[in-house]
Design an enzyme around this catalytic site. Structure first.
Site, PDB file in Angstrom:
ATOM      1  N   ASN A   7       0.856  -1.185   0.000  1.00 58.05           N
ATOM      2  CA  ASN A   7       0.000   0.000   0.000  1.00 58.05           C
ATOM      3  C   ASN A   7       0.897   1.242   0.000  1.00 58.05           C
ATOM      4  O   ASN A   7       1.712   1.438   0.905  1.00 58.05           O
ATOM      5  CB  ASN A   7      -0.912  -0.018   1.230  1.00 58.05           C
ATOM      6  CG  ASN A   7      -1.942   1.100   1.205  1.00 58.05           C
ATOM      7  OD1 ASN A   7      -1.631   2.231   0.891  1.00 58.05           O
ATOM      8  ND2 ASN A   7      -3.173   0.780   1.559  1.00 58.05           N
ATOM      9  N   ARG A  18       4.308  18.466   0.948  1.00 54.95           N
ATOM     10  CA  ARG A  18       5.219  19.487   0.418  1.00 54.95           C
ATOM     11  C   ARG A  18       4.701  20.150  -0.861  1.00 54.95           C
ATOM     12  O   ARG A  18       5.334  21.065  -1.383  1.00 54.95           O
ATOM     13  CB  ARG A  18       6.604  18.880   0.156  1.00 54.95           C
ATOM     14  CG  ARG A  18       7.304  18.380   1.382  1.00 54.95           C
ATOM     15  CD  ARG A  18       7.462  19.446   2.455  1.00 54.95           C
ATOM     16  NE  ARG A  18       8.340  20.531   2.042  1.00 54.95           N
ATOM     17  CZ  ARG A  18       9.649  20.556   2.302  1.00 54.95           C
ATOM     18  NH1 ARG A  18      10.215  19.554   2.964  1.00 54.95           N
ATOM     19  NH2 ARG A  18      10.376  21.568   1.913  1.00 54.95           N
ATOM     20  N   HIS A  43      -5.281   3.512  -1.822  1.00 55.97           N
ATOM     21  CA  HIS A  43      -6.587   3.774  -1.206  1.00 55.97           C
ATOM     22  C   HIS A  43      -6.856   5.276  -1.222  1.00 55.97           C
ATOM     23  O   HIS A  43      -6.591   5.971  -0.241  1.00 55.97           O
ATOM     24  CB  HIS A  43      -6.608   3.238   0.228  1.00 55.97           C
ATOM     25  CG  HIS A  43      -7.954   3.288   0.874  1.00 55.97           C
ATOM     26  ND1 HIS A  43      -8.338   2.429   1.879  1.00 55.97           N
ATOM     27  CD2 HIS A  43      -9.025   4.101   0.686  1.00 55.97           C
ATOM     28  CE1 HIS A  43      -9.568   2.710   2.263  1.00 55.97           C
ATOM     29  NE2 HIS A  43      -9.991   3.734   1.553  1.00 55.97           N
ATOM     30  N   ARG A  45      -8.843   8.242  -0.509  1.00 55.32           N
ATOM     31  CA  ARG A  45     -10.028   8.586   0.279  1.00 55.32           C
ATOM     32  C   ARG A  45     -10.746   9.757  -0.380  1.00 55.32           C
ATOM     33  O   ARG A  45     -10.213  10.417  -1.266  1.00 55.32           O
ATOM     34  CB  ARG A  45      -9.636   8.881   1.724  1.00 55.32           C
ATOM     35  CG  ARG A  45      -8.995   7.659   2.357  1.00 55.32           C
ATOM     36  CD  ARG A  45      -8.662   7.828   3.822  1.00 55.32           C
ATOM     37  NE  ARG A  45      -7.913   6.663   4.268  1.00 55.32           N
ATOM     38  CZ  ARG A  45      -8.455   5.537   4.693  1.00 55.32           C
ATOM     39  NH1 ARG A  45      -9.765   5.426   4.737  1.00 55.32           N
ATOM     40  NH2 ARG A  45      -7.702   4.519   5.069  1.00 55.32           N
ATOM     41  N   HIS A  50      -4.131  11.815   0.835  1.00 55.45           N
ATOM     42  CA  HIS A  50      -2.848  11.194   0.490  1.00 55.45           C
ATOM     43  C   HIS A  50      -2.921  10.691  -0.949  1.00 55.45           C
ATOM     44  O   HIS A  50      -2.543  11.426  -1.854  1.00 55.45           O
ATOM     45  CB  HIS A  50      -2.430  10.110   1.490  1.00 55.45           C
ATOM     46  CG  HIS A  50      -3.531   9.329   2.103  1.00 55.45           C
ATOM     47  ND1 HIS A  50      -4.457   8.622   1.369  1.00 55.45           N
ATOM     48  CD2 HIS A  50      -3.854   9.131   3.411  1.00 55.45           C
ATOM     49  CE1 HIS A  50      -5.292   8.023   2.188  1.00 55.45           C
ATOM     50  NE2 HIS A  50      -4.968   8.303   3.423  1.00 55.45           N
ATOM     51  N   GLU A  73      -8.461   0.575  -3.475  1.00 53.65           N
ATOM     52  CA  GLU A  73      -9.400   0.464  -2.366  1.00 53.65           C
ATOM     53  C   GLU A  73     -10.159   1.772  -2.202  1.00 53.65           C
ATOM     54  O   GLU A  73      -9.632   2.841  -2.503  1.00 53.65           O
ATOM     55  CB  GLU A  73      -8.663   0.168  -1.054  1.00 53.65           C
ATOM     56  CG  GLU A  73      -7.862  -1.110  -1.056  1.00 53.65           C
ATOM     57  CD  GLU A  73      -7.185  -1.356   0.272  1.00 53.65           C
ATOM     58  OE1 GLU A  73      -6.836  -2.525   0.540  1.00 53.65           O
ATOM     59  OE2 GLU A  73      -6.989  -0.396   1.036  1.00 53.65           O
ATOM     60  N   THR A 103      -8.821   6.224   9.384  1.00 56.95           N
ATOM     61  CA  THR A 103      -8.361   5.006   8.725  1.00 56.95           C
ATOM     62  C   THR A 103      -9.487   3.986   8.753  1.00 56.95           C
ATOM     63  O   THR A 103     -10.475   4.157   9.471  1.00 56.95           O
ATOM     64  CB  THR A 103      -7.099   4.444   9.420  1.00 56.95           C
ATOM     65  OG1 THR A 103      -6.564   3.371   8.631  1.00 56.95           O
ATOM     66  CG2 THR A 103      -7.405   3.946  10.817  1.00 56.95           C
ATOM     67  N   HIS A 194      -4.447  -4.707   7.171  1.00 60.12           N
ATOM     68  CA  HIS A 194      -4.567  -3.664   8.179  1.00 60.12           C
ATOM     69  C   HIS A 194      -3.755  -4.039   9.415  1.00 60.12           C
ATOM     70  O   HIS A 194      -4.099  -4.953  10.152  1.00 60.12           O
ATOM     71  CB  HIS A 194      -6.008  -3.359   8.582  1.00 60.12           C
ATOM     72  CG  HIS A 194      -6.163  -1.952   9.110  1.00 60.12           C
ATOM     73  ND1 HIS A 194      -6.486  -0.887   8.296  1.00 60.12           N
ATOM     74  CD2 HIS A 194      -5.998  -1.436  10.342  1.00 60.12           C
ATOM     75  CE1 HIS A 194      -6.531   0.226   9.017  1.00 60.12           C
ATOM     76  NE2 HIS A 194      -6.238  -0.083  10.259  1.00 60.12           N
ATOM     77  N   ASP A 195      -2.670  -3.306   9.595  1.00 58.97           N
ATOM     78  CA  ASP A 195      -1.773  -3.460  10.741  1.00 58.97           C
ATOM     79  C   ASP A 195      -0.992  -4.769  10.748  1.00 58.97           C
ATOM     80  O   ASP A 195      -0.432  -5.153  11.784  1.00 58.97           O
ATOM     81  CB  ASP A 195      -2.521  -3.295  12.078  1.00 58.97           C
ATOM     82  CG  ASP A 195      -2.846  -1.835  12.365  1.00 58.97           C
ATOM     83  OD1 ASP A 195      -2.378  -0.965  11.600  1.00 58.97           O
ATOM     84  OD2 ASP A 195      -3.567  -1.565  13.331  1.00 58.97           O
ATOM     85  N   GLY A 216       0.959  -1.531   4.194  1.00 57.49           N
ATOM     86  CA  GLY A 216       1.473  -0.226   3.821  1.00 57.49           C
ATOM     87  C   GLY A 216       2.147   0.520   4.959  1.00 57.49           C
ATOM     88  O   GLY A 216       3.350   0.762   4.926  1.00 57.49           O
ATOM     89  N   HIS A 217       1.378   0.873   5.969  1.00 56.99           N
ATOM     90  CA  HIS A 217       1.913   1.693   7.067  1.00 56.99           C
ATOM     91  C   HIS A 217       3.150   1.040   7.680  1.00 56.99           C
ATOM     92  O   HIS A 217       4.196   1.689   7.849  1.00 56.99           O
ATOM     93  CB  HIS A 217       0.831   1.899   8.126  1.00 56.99           C
ATOM     94  CG  HIS A 217       1.243   2.797   9.244  1.00 56.99           C
ATOM     95  ND1 HIS A 217       1.180   4.169   9.158  1.00 56.99           N
ATOM     96  CD2 HIS A 217       1.737   2.521  10.477  1.00 56.99           C
ATOM     97  CE1 HIS A 217       1.608   4.703  10.285  1.00 56.99           C
ATOM     98  NE2 HIS A 217       1.964   3.727  11.102  1.00 56.99           N
TER      99      HIS A 217
END
Length: 249
Positions: A7, A18, A43, A45, A50, A73, A103, A194-195, A216-217
Site C-alpha cells: 500500500n 510538500r 486507497h 479517500r 494522500h 481500495e 483510517t 490492516h496493521d 502499507g503503514h
C-alpha cells in the site's frame, strides 16, 4: 502462494505535505515491484488527503507495464466508481469509509448495504474488474458477499494485530481462521490487511489459503528503520516459509 501488495498511501501523504512530486509515488511503487512485491495497493479517500484519483491512472499504467496487479481500495462514491471503471485495475476493494474517517476500522454490513454493493459490483464485473469486500472476521454473513457477486473478501486484521501475543490472541487467530474457511467454503477468495507487519505476519499466515496481503503503514515505518530492500526481502521470506509450511509432505 500468498501475494504481497504494498500500500503506497504513506508515500503519497509525504508527497502531498510538500505540494510537489517529492517523493515520487510512481518511482517508489516501481522500486517495491523491483524488490519483488507482486502488486501495489492504493486507497484514495474521498478528500484525497494522500492518494489521489490521478495516482490510479499512473500506477495502473506502471503495474500493467510490469505485469503486476493494482488493487484500488475505497468507498464506492460515484466519483470513485467512475475512476475505477475508467482505469480498470486488476482488483477493486470496496471499504465502508466515512469521508472524515482517519483510517479503515470496520467491514461492511452485507444485509444493510447489500443492494448498493450489488449494483457497484455489477458495474465492475461488466469490465472484468475483480471485486473484494472489506469484512470483519466475526461477521457471520460473510457468505452473502458471494451472493452479492464479489470475488473475494478482505479480512480486516487490526483485531488480530491488536491481540496477538495476549491471552486472547490464540482465540482471535482461530476466529480469523474460521472466517477464512467460511469465505472459502462459499467460493470466495480471501485477502487480508490492516496493521500486519514483520512481527505478526508469519503467525497470521498459518491460516491456509490467504491469497493476498496488503501492507502499507508498517512497510514504510520498517523501511525507515531498516531500509526498503531489507524489509521487502523479509516479507517475501515470511511468505515463502508459510507457503512451504502449507505444502503437502
Amino acid at each position: 502462494m500468498t501475494l504481497l501488495s504494498i500500500n503506497i498511501n504513506k508515500i503519497a501523504l509525504l508527497r502531498n505535505s510538500r505540494g510537489r512530486n517529492y517523493p515520487d509515488v510512481d518511482a517508489f511503487a516501481a522500486r517495491f515491484l523491483d524488490l519483488g512485491a507482486a502488486g501495489i495497493t492504493l486507497h484514495p479517500r474521498q478528500d484525497q488527503r494522500h492518494a489521489r484519483y490521478s495516482d490510479v491512472e499512473s500506477l495502473g499504467a506502471l503495474c500493467q507495464q510490469r505485469g503486476a496487479e493494482l488493487n484500488v481500495e475505497g468507498y464506492p462514491s460515484r466519483e470513485f466508481i467512475d475512476v475505477v471503471k475508467r482505469n480498470r485495475p486488476a482488483q477493486c476493494t470496496l471499504v465502508p469509509d466515512a469521508p472524515d474517517q482517519l483510517t479503515s476500522d470496520h467491514g461492511w454490513d452485507f444485509k444493510k448495504d447489500g443492494a448498493m454493493l450489488r449494483s457497484v459490483i455489477d458495474e465492475f464485473k461488466a469490465l472484468n474488474i475483480r471485486t473484494s469486500l472489506f469484512v470483519d472476521f466475526d461477521n457471520t454473513d460473510i457468505p452473502l458477499a458471494k451472493e452479492l457477486g464479489a470475488d473475494r473478501v478482505e479480512l480486516y486484521t487490526e483485531p488480530y494485530a491488536e491481540f496477538i501475543g495476549t491471552p486472547v490472541g490464540d482465540e482471535i487467530l482461530k476466529g480469523f481462521a474460521d472466517a477464512a474457511a467460511l469465505a472459502q467454503s462459499a467460493g470466495l477468495g480471501v485477502n487480508a490487511g490492516h496493521d500486519l507487519n514483520l512481527t505478526n505476519l508469519g503467525q497470521f499466515l498459518t491460516i491456509p489459503g490467504i491469497l493476498e496481503v496488503s501492507i502499507g503503514h508498517a512497510v514504510i515505518v520498517e523501511s525507515l528503520e531498516m531500509g526498503m530492500d531489507t524489509v521487502v526481502k523479509q516479507y517475501l521470506e515470511i511468505i515463502r516459509q508459510s507457503h512451504l509450511a502449507h505444502k503437502p509432505v
